[in-house]
Scaffold this active site. Structure first.
Site, mmCIF file in Angstrom:
data_model
loop_
_atom_site.group_PDB
_atom_site.id
_atom_site.type_symbol
_atom_site.label_atom_id
_atom_site.label_comp_id
_atom_site.label_asym_id
_atom_site.label_seq_id
_atom_site.Cartn_x
_atom_site.Cartn_y
_atom_site.Cartn_z
ATOM 1 N N SER A 143 45.463 -20.862 40.494
ATOM 2 C CA SER A 143 44.797 -22.092 40.047
ATOM 3 C C SER A 143 45.766 -22.971 39.261
ATOM 4 C CB SER A 143 43.621 -21.735 39.136
ATOM 5 O OG SER A 143 43.067 -22.899 38.568
ATOM 6 N N TYR A 157 40.354 -17.076 31.944
ATOM 7 C CA TYR A 157 40.542 -17.582 33.313
ATOM 8 C C TYR A 157 42.010 -17.963 33.529
ATOM 9 C CZ TYR A 157 39.879 -20.367 37.576
ATOM 10 O OH TYR A 157 39.965 -20.864 38.865
HETATM 11 N N1 LIG Z 1 36.717 -24.814 42.598
HETATM 12 C C1 LIG Z 1 37.821 -25.032 41.873
HETATM 13 O O1 LIG Z 1 37.964 -26.078 41.212
HETATM 14 C C2 LIG Z 1 38.934 -24.016 41.891
HETATM 15 C C3 LIG Z 1 40.185 -24.414 41.391
HETATM 16 C C4 LIG Z 1 41.212 -23.479 41.376
HETATM 17 C C5 LIG Z 1 41.007 -22.203 41.835
HETATM 18 N N2 LIG Z 1 39.779 -21.849 42.330
HETATM 19 C C6 LIG Z 1 39.604 -20.491 42.800
HETATM 20 O O2 LIG Z 1 39.208 -20.509 44.163
HETATM 21 C C7 LIG Z 1 38.512 -19.301 44.468
HETATM 22 C C8 LIG Z 1 37.232 -19.635 45.214
HETATM 23 O O3 LIG Z 1 36.352 -20.333 44.349
HETATM 24 P P1 LIG Z 1 35.355 -21.487 44.827
HETATM 25 O O4 LIG Z 1 35.736 -22.703 44.091
HETATM 26 O O5 LIG Z 1 35.277 -21.518 46.299
HETATM 27 O O6 LIG Z 1 34.012 -20.968 44.142
HETATM 28 P P2 LIG Z 1 32.627 -20.439 44.747
HETATM 29 O O7 LIG Z 1 31.848 -20.058 43.554
HETATM 30 O O8 LIG Z 1 32.096 -21.426 45.713
HETATM 31 O O9 LIG Z 1 33.043 -19.143 45.577
HETATM 32 C C9 LIG Z 1 33.396 -17.935 44.976
HETATM 33 C C10 LIG Z 1 32.890 -16.802 45.825
HETATM 34 O O10 LIG Z 1 33.328 -15.563 45.235
HETATM 35 C C11 LIG Z 1 32.244 -14.668 45.259
HETATM 36 N N3 LIG Z 1 32.394 -13.664 44.192
HETATM 37 C C12 LIG Z 1 32.292 -13.857 42.848
HETATM 38 N N4 LIG Z 1 32.459 -12.697 42.198
HETATM 39 C C13 LIG Z 1 32.686 -11.745 43.146
HETATM 40 C C14 LIG Z 1 32.925 -10.349 43.089
HETATM 41 N N5 LIG Z 1 32.950 -9.695 41.920
HETATM 42 N N6 LIG Z 1 33.127 -9.678 44.248
HETATM 43 C C15 LIG Z 1 33.066 -10.332 45.436
HETATM 44 N N7 LIG Z 1 32.830 -11.648 45.552
HETATM 45 C C16 LIG Z 1 32.642 -12.343 44.416
HETATM 46 C C17 LIG Z 1 31.008 -15.527 45.052
HETATM 47 O O11 LIG Z 1 29.823 -14.868 45.457
HETATM 48 C C18 LIG Z 1 31.349 -16.761 45.893
HETATM 49 O O12 LIG Z 1 30.918 -16.617 47.237
HETATM 50 C C19 LIG Z 1 38.285 -18.601 43.126
HETATM 51 O O13 LIG Z 1 39.251 -17.581 42.969
HETATM 52 C C20 LIG Z 1 38.513 -19.707 42.113
HETATM 53 O O14 LIG Z 1 38.916 -19.216 40.859
HETATM 54 C C21 LIG Z 1 38.741 -22.732 42.375
#
Ligand SMILES: NC(=O)c1ccc[n+]([C@@H]2O[C@H](COP(=O)([O-])OP(=O)(O)OC[C@H]3O[C@@H](n4cnc5c(N)ncnc54)[C@H](O)[C@@H]3O)[C@@H](O)[C@H]2O)c1
Length: 244
Positions: A143, A157
């Site tokens: 991230s 985080y």
């Molecule tokens: N959205 C943002 O702004 C952003 C920015 C940087 C990094 N990220 C990273 O991208 C990745 C995806 O996030 P997203 O934005 O698509 O969010 P999201 O919440 O849409 O998706 C996350 C998914 O992970 C699953 N999950 C959560 N805990 C879990 C566990 N213990 N075991 C298995 N599955 C689990 C959830 O059920 C969900 O389907 C994450 O690692 C997040 O930290 C997101």
């Protein structure tokens, strides 16, 4: 251009939603067999059915990435069914939008357990099979927050995502002699459930926040033969929010 993903088995943790589901769509469109491995098992099952209705080949498997037994069961299920794992996308993650003062120790431990230990448990489990087959691709989601200290997310985080960058380099070193590459993607604020409505577009140079597909395209690239000579790298996908 043929990305040579046809018949490749790709596990995507957190594949039921957001960035993970977009990556699943792109990998499946290139002919990969996609495993949506998510703690939201019902949602993953529905997402898999939606994908399969488009002609894709996918399955859903319930997993909690920070539970060792659950991860082992998930990977065993995949190997029993398909005989191999070619690609692991370590995407499952959670985030807390709080200040350092507000973050509880429970939240600190939980975010590190899921975002960092979860990445390691899944990678360690698939490494066994990838080593034996002398090939493999690990793509982990870091991230922008881990690079700049986080704008709104907790210190836990930030630490978890900075840790993913370090782990990626360790996997690159450990995997190289077995034909395994490991790379990471560091997205800026992305319009998914996790971050929707929390950031303004003027934090980027491109004047818009990332769509999950913007991030998924880079995951596809790193999973494909186009990235054969990349390992240990973290690719910034932040619309110019951080240039270095
Ligand atoms: N959205 C943002 O702004 C952003 C920015 C940087 C990094 N990220 C990273 O991208 C990745 C995806 O996030 P997203 O934005 O698509 O969010 P999201 O919440 O849409 O998706 C996350 C998914 O992970 C699953 N999950 C959560 N805990 C879990 C566990 N213990 N075991 C298995 N599955 C689990 C959830 O059920 C969900 O389907 C994450 O690692 C997040 O930290 C997101």
């Amino acid at each position: 251009m043929d990305l040579q993903l046809k018949g490749k088995v790709a596990i995507i943790t957190g594949g039921a939603d957001g960035i993970g589901f977009c990556a699943a769509q792109l990998l499946a469109a290139e002919g990969a067999i996609v495993v949506l491995a998510d703690i939201q098992e019902e949602r993953a099952t529905q997402a898999s059915a939606d994908l399969n209705a488009t002609g894709a080949q996918s399955i859903a498997v319930g997993v909690d990435v920070h539970d060792e037994a659950s991860v082992k069961h998930m990977v065993d299920t995949v190997v029993e069914r398909f005989g191999k794992v070619d690609i692991l996308v370590n995407n499952a993650g959670i985030g807390y939008f709080k200040t350092m003062d507000e973050e509880t120790m429970d939240e600190w431990h939980k975010v590190l357990d899921i975002n960092l230990t979860g990445v390691h448990l899944c990678t360690r489990e698939v490494f066994k099979y990838m080593k034996a087959q002398n090939s493999g691709r690990i793509v982990s989601i870091a991230s922008l927050g881990g690079q700049i200290g986080g704008m709104k997310v907790t210190p836990g985080y930030v630490a978890s995502k900075a840790g993913v960058v370090g782990l990626t380099k360790s996997y690159a070193r450990n995997g190289a002699k077995y034909g395994i590459t490991a790379n990471a993607v560091a997205p800026g604020p992305t319009e998914t459930n996790m971050a929707k409505g929390r950031y303004s577009a003027d934090t980027t140079m491109l004047g818009r926040l990332a769509e999950p597909m913007d991030v998924a395209k880079v995951i596809l690239f790193l999973s494909s033969t186009l990235a054969d000579y990349l390992t240990g790298v973290t690719v910034d996908v932040n619309g110019g929010a951080l240039m270095r």
